[in-house]
Every structure is written in C-alpha cells, then in structure tokens.
Design a protein around this motif. Structure first.
Motif, short mmCIF file in Angstrom:
data_model
loop_
_atom_site.label_atom_id
_atom_site.label_comp_id
_atom_site.label_asym_id
_atom_site.label_seq_id
_atom_site.Cartn_x
_atom_site.Cartn_y
_atom_site.Cartn_z
N LEU A 24 0.91 -1.27 -0.06
CA LEU A 24 0.01 -0.18 -0.03
C LEU A 24 0.89 1.35 -0.14
N THR A 25 0.33 2.28 -0.61
CA THR A 25 1.22 3.59 -0.34
C THR A 25 0.15 4.46 0.19
N LEU A 26 0.73 5.07 1.10
CA LEU A 26 -0.23 6.15 2.02
C LEU A 26 0.20 7.37 1.72
N LYS B 216 6.74 12.98 9.43
CA LYS B 216 6.83 11.49 10.13
C LYS B 216 5.55 11.04 10.00
N TRP B 217 5.50 9.56 9.98
CA TRP B 217 4.55 8.41 10.08
C TRP B 217 4.41 8.03 11.49
N VAL C 200 7.06 5.18 12.88
CA VAL C 200 7.27 4.53 11.95
C VAL C 200 8.40 4.91 11.31
N ALA C 201 8.44 6.22 10.57
CA ALA C 201 9.48 6.58 9.71
C ALA C 201 9.50 8.11 9.85
N ALA C 202 10.58 8.82 9.51
CA ALA C 202 10.60 10.38 9.37
C ALA C 202 11.42 10.56 8.27
N ILE C 203 11.36 11.81 7.71
CA ILE C 203 12.08 12.31 6.58
C ILE C 203 12.28 13.60 6.77
N SER C 204 13.47 14.25 6.85
CA SER C 204 13.89 15.67 6.99
C SER C 204 13.14 16.48 6.13
N TYR C 205 13.10 17.93 6.29
CA TYR C 205 12.48 19.02 5.41
C TYR C 205 13.24 19.09 4.13
N THR C 206 14.65 18.63 3.93
CA THR C 206 15.19 18.52 2.74
C THR C 206 15.12 17.31 2.09
N GLY C 207 14.53 16.40 2.65
CA GLY C 207 14.35 15.05 2.22
C GLY C 207 15.65 14.09 2.07
N ARG D 225 11.13 -2.65 4.53
CA ARG D 225 9.82 -2.88 3.89
C ARG D 225 9.23 -1.48 3.45
N PHE D 226 9.46 -0.55 4.31
CA PHE D 226 8.63 0.77 4.11
C PHE D 226 9.68 1.70 3.55
N THR D 227 9.22 2.70 2.82
CA THR D 227 9.65 4.13 2.25
C THR D 227 9.24 5.15 2.36
N ILE D 228 9.57 6.13 3.12
CA ILE D 228 9.14 7.44 3.36
C ILE D 228 9.57 8.52 2.31
N SER D 229 8.80 9.36 1.82
CA SER D 229 9.13 10.19 0.70
C SER D 229 8.41 11.56 0.78
N LYS D 230 8.66 12.46 0.07
CA LYS D 230 7.74 13.69 0.21
C LYS D 230 8.15 14.47 -1.11
N ASP D 231 6.92 14.94 -1.54
CA ASP D 231 7.05 15.90 -2.70
C ASP D 231 6.91 17.10 -2.51
N ASN D 232 7.96 18.20 -2.35
CA ASN D 232 7.51 19.45 -1.63
C ASN D 232 6.87 20.32 -2.77
N ALA D 233 6.96 19.85 -4.08
CA ALA D 233 6.43 20.68 -5.06
C ALA D 233 4.70 20.32 -5.00
N LYS D 234 4.42 19.14 -4.68
CA LYS D 234 3.06 19.08 -4.61
C LYS D 234 2.58 19.07 -2.96
N ASN D 235 3.36 19.33 -1.94
CA ASN D 235 3.20 19.64 -0.51
C ASN D 235 2.58 18.12 -0.03
N THR D 236 3.23 17.24 -0.59
CA THR D 236 2.55 15.86 -0.32
C THR D 236 3.55 14.95 0.29
N GLY D 237 3.38 14.15 1.31
CA GLY D 237 4.29 13.24 1.98
C GLY D 237 3.63 11.73 1.62
N TYR D 238 4.63 10.86 1.56
CA TYR D 238 3.97 9.41 1.33
C TYR D 238 4.96 8.56 1.98
N LEU D 239 4.17 7.27 2.41
CA LEU D 239 4.69 6.07 2.93
C LEU D 239 4.22 4.78 1.98
N GLN D 240 5.47 4.37 1.46
CA GLN D 240 5.27 3.15 0.52
C GLN D 240 5.61 2.04 1.20
#
Length: 119
Positions: free
Chosen positions: A17-19, A34-35, A47-54, A66-81
């Motif tokens: 799943l991708t949140l 963070k998630w 569960v997971a964290a990513i810095s403001y710079t990514g 198993r899990f990967t955290i990411s964020k797309d600053n251009a879309k102002n959206t974070g993800y948890l794969q």
C-alpha cells in the motif's frame, strides 16, 4: 492547516500500500515529516521520518527494508510506501509535520488512515 490522508485499506499479507498525506496551509519543504501508527490500547508508535530537505530518513527497525518514506515538496504531499505488509502492521497510520526532528508535540497531525493486513 489541513492534512488529508489517503491510501489505507485492506490488503493480504505480503501485499503493498502507499499512503499519501496532502498538506495545505503550511509549506511542507519547511517541515520534517513523520508517520506514526496506533492500535487500540497501545501507545502511538513511530514508523518513519524524513527531514525537511528530504536528505535524511529514519525508520522503526521492524519496517526497515519494507517501508519507504518520501515527500514531494512541489506537491506539498508526503508518502509512505509499504511493501511486504504483515498482520502486525495493522493500525491507524497518521502523518505529522513539525520543525523539531527530535520531538513530535508541537507540529501538525493528520486524521489517520486505517491499514488492515489479513493473514
């Protein structure tokens, strides 16, 4: 400030799943994301964290690989794969954005999305 989480659901063990956490009202590039997850009767757990710079990430030991955290600053959206999900991953997952990497009491929380993993 508004967080809209999505992507939760019911999946069989071994599935993926991708949140998503879409943020409005703040600029995500200024915040660490963070998630966390929570199950009834238990404390909320990191569960997971990513810095403001990514550039920096951190994970709970049991989800590493198993899990990967990411964020797309251009879309102002974070993800948890989430891959290779296990029944013990069943929980309400919440996203959080804050300025302080070492605490999570002064930022913003999403409403949570349910993830259920069947065995």
């Amino acid at each position: 400030v508004q967080f809209v989480e999505s992507g939760g659901g019911l999946v069989e063990a071994g599935g993926s799943l991708t949140l998503s956490c879409a943020v409005s009202g703040v600029t995500l590039s200024d915040y660490n994301m963070k998630w966390f997850r929570q199950t009834p009767g238990k404390e909320r757990e990191f569960v997971a964290a990513i810095s403001y710079t990514g550039r920096i990430t951190d994970y709970k030991d049991s989800v590493k690989g198993r899990f990967t955290i990411s964020k797309d600053n251009a879309k102002n959206t974070g993800y948890l794969q989430m891959n290779n999900l296990k029944p013990e991953d069943t929980a309400v997952y919440l996203c959080y954005a804050g300025s302080d990497w070492n605490q999570h009491t002064s930022g913003y929380w999403g409403q949570g999305t349910q993830v259920t993993v069947s065995s």
